[in-house]
Design an enzyme around this catalytic site. Sequence first.
Site, PDB file in Angstrom:
ATOM      1  N   LEU A 184       2.291   6.584  -5.274  1.00  0.00           N
ATOM      2  CA  LEU A 184       3.440   7.090  -6.050  1.00  0.00           C
ATOM      3  C   LEU A 184       3.114   8.394  -6.778  1.00  0.00           C
ATOM      4  O   LEU A 184       3.996   9.024  -7.343  1.00  0.00           O
ATOM      5  CB  LEU A 184       3.935   6.030  -7.041  1.00  0.00           C
ATOM      6  CG  LEU A 184       4.534   4.771  -6.403  1.00  0.00           C
ATOM      7  CD1 LEU A 184       4.984   3.779  -7.482  1.00  0.00           C
ATOM      8  CD2 LEU A 184       5.704   5.107  -5.484  1.00  0.00           C
ATOM      9  N   HIS A 237      -5.077  -0.218   6.257  1.00  0.00           N
ATOM     10  CA  HIS A 237      -4.739   0.636   7.427  1.00  0.00           C
ATOM     11  C   HIS A 237      -5.718   0.597   8.612  1.00  0.00           C
ATOM     12  O   HIS A 237      -6.385   1.579   8.919  1.00  0.00           O
ATOM     13  CB  HIS A 237      -4.497   2.082   7.004  1.00  0.00           C
ATOM     14  CG  HIS A 237      -5.441   2.671   5.988  1.00  0.00           C
ATOM     15  ND1 HIS A 237      -6.791   2.666   6.131  1.00  0.00           N
ATOM     16  CD2 HIS A 237      -5.198   3.301   4.806  1.00  0.00           C
ATOM     17  CE1 HIS A 237      -7.339   3.264   5.094  1.00  0.00           C
ATOM     18  NE2 HIS A 237      -6.398   3.663   4.272  1.00  0.00           N
ATOM     19  N   HIS A 257       0.837  -1.211   0.000  1.00  0.00           N
ATOM     20  CA  HIS A 257       0.000   0.000   0.000  1.00  0.00           C
ATOM     21  C   HIS A 257       0.869   1.256   0.000  1.00  0.00           C
ATOM     22  O   HIS A 257       1.423   1.635   1.032  1.00  0.00           O
ATOM     23  CB  HIS A 257      -0.898  -0.030   1.244  1.00  0.00           C
ATOM     24  CG  HIS A 257      -1.905   1.076   1.326  1.00  0.00           C
ATOM     25  ND1 HIS A 257      -3.070   0.968   2.052  1.00  0.00           N
ATOM     26  CD2 HIS A 257      -1.947   2.327   0.790  1.00  0.00           C
ATOM     27  CE1 HIS A 257      -3.766   2.084   1.960  1.00  0.00           C
ATOM     28  NE2 HIS A 257      -3.101   2.940   1.208  1.00  0.00           N
ATOM     29  N   ASP A 270       1.573   2.820   3.599  1.00  0.00           N
ATOM     30  CA  ASP A 270       0.684   3.927   3.208  1.00  0.00           C
ATOM     31  C   ASP A 270       1.504   5.184   2.929  1.00  0.00           C
ATOM     32  O   ASP A 270       1.095   6.303   3.276  1.00  0.00           O
ATOM     33  CB  ASP A 270      -0.408   4.212   4.255  1.00  0.00           C
ATOM     34  CG  ASP A 270      -1.593   4.985   3.631  1.00  0.00           C
ATOM     35  OD1 ASP A 270      -1.538   5.303   2.425  1.00  0.00           O
ATOM     36  OD2 ASP A 270      -2.565   5.265   4.360  1.00  0.00           O
TER      37      ASP A 270
END
Length: 428
Positions: free
Chosen positions: A63, A232, A60, A305
């Site tokens: 970019l 998450h 996770h 994340d």
Amino acid sequence: MKILIKNGHVVDPKTNRDGIFDILIENGKISEVGNEIEFSNGDIIDAKGKYVFPGLVDAHCHLRDPGLEYKEDIETGTRSAAMGGFTSIACMPNTNPVIDNEAMVRYVLNKAKSEGIVNVFPIGAISKGSKGEELAEIGELKFAGAVAISDDGKPVKNASLMKKALQYSSMFDITVISHCEDPELAEEGVMNEGYYSTTMGLKGIPAAAEEVMVARELILAEYTKTPIHIAHVSTELSVDLIRNAKKRGVKVTAETCPHYFSLTEAACENFNTLAKVNPPLRTQKDVDAIIEGLKDGTIDIIATDHAPHHVDEKNVEFTIAANGLVGFETALPLAITYLVKPGHLTIQQLVEKMSVNPSKILGLNKGSLEIGQAADITIVDINEEYTVDVSKFKSKSKNSPYHGFKLQGTVYETIVNGKVIVKEKILL
Ligand code: DOR
Ligand code: ZN
């Protein structure tokens, strides 16, 4: 081209190795693992006193490419990942435009091939434009090379749409990743609802905003008999719900991120926007429950994340600051410092959560040091202490709440497909 990694402590859960071994790399692949391997003509990496892991896999990250390259791009993002010991990363589709069709998936794969220095696996959107209205062409995304689908950054508000996404995903054998947040319960909240939000006069996001949707996803996964991956996880009740669902046989996997086991909502004090993330940092009770969930296997993986933002998006009032932190370059040291050193996780479990399980959940054929595998390897000194300095980050963005933290664990070498890209802590 041959490389011999000598005398490192190899931890490879897949082959049940946990001890001192040499590893020989030939033509980009692992060709031998053993003791006193005969060797001539090539490079030697002395890994004495260090751990040798299957390359870390991040399930996770963001970019920001295409469209948001002022925050990060595939070149800088993969350089940052390499510094953090990640050899494979899966990137979320909340770019501009959203990665919701074949051409966009191919764009990411092509750019990663020409500019990326680690393996990049695109995640496609669940709904067109991640608007939550109409399903994206899931089969098309899969055939183009997407390894999962997610509307991450936003929840899929409509339960019926999520049900359909799960049903399609099982036809195409692609993982569904859910960002759990009930938008009405979260309202305009900007941090965890509780003591700190009250004293700071900020609108809070209740834990229930996450938990209500975790419960929904578990029910839908059970109903459709389809696997779901919860992104998450940040609260105690979310962990309890997932634990209970696993007991019932629901095919659920879950992830948390280093900030949810190393920080609490207190990090937002003084309106510190660097600690503004979504879901928000929670209480110590939640942190303890997250750690318990990691220990007993309820939480399968640790993902970064990694969410880069420009300084101008953080140097603003707390209420309008962007959510997210850059995670690649601190994830492993945070896990070592907050989980391994205090005895919550063994090194073996760490490797499972940061390499083996993310690879398995996304179906990547990574996360092992078996003979014949592509040589993706991370070499780490788990005892070396250092002070986090965000100015040294390779990421284009510096939005980390960990500047100045003393952490243990440094990445010495990152090797991708047999190519050394980080050597003696220096990015080549
Ligand atoms: O903090 C976050 N940042 N949480 C998300 O879900 C999205 C991410 C981003 O894209 O910046
Ligand atoms: Zn998310």
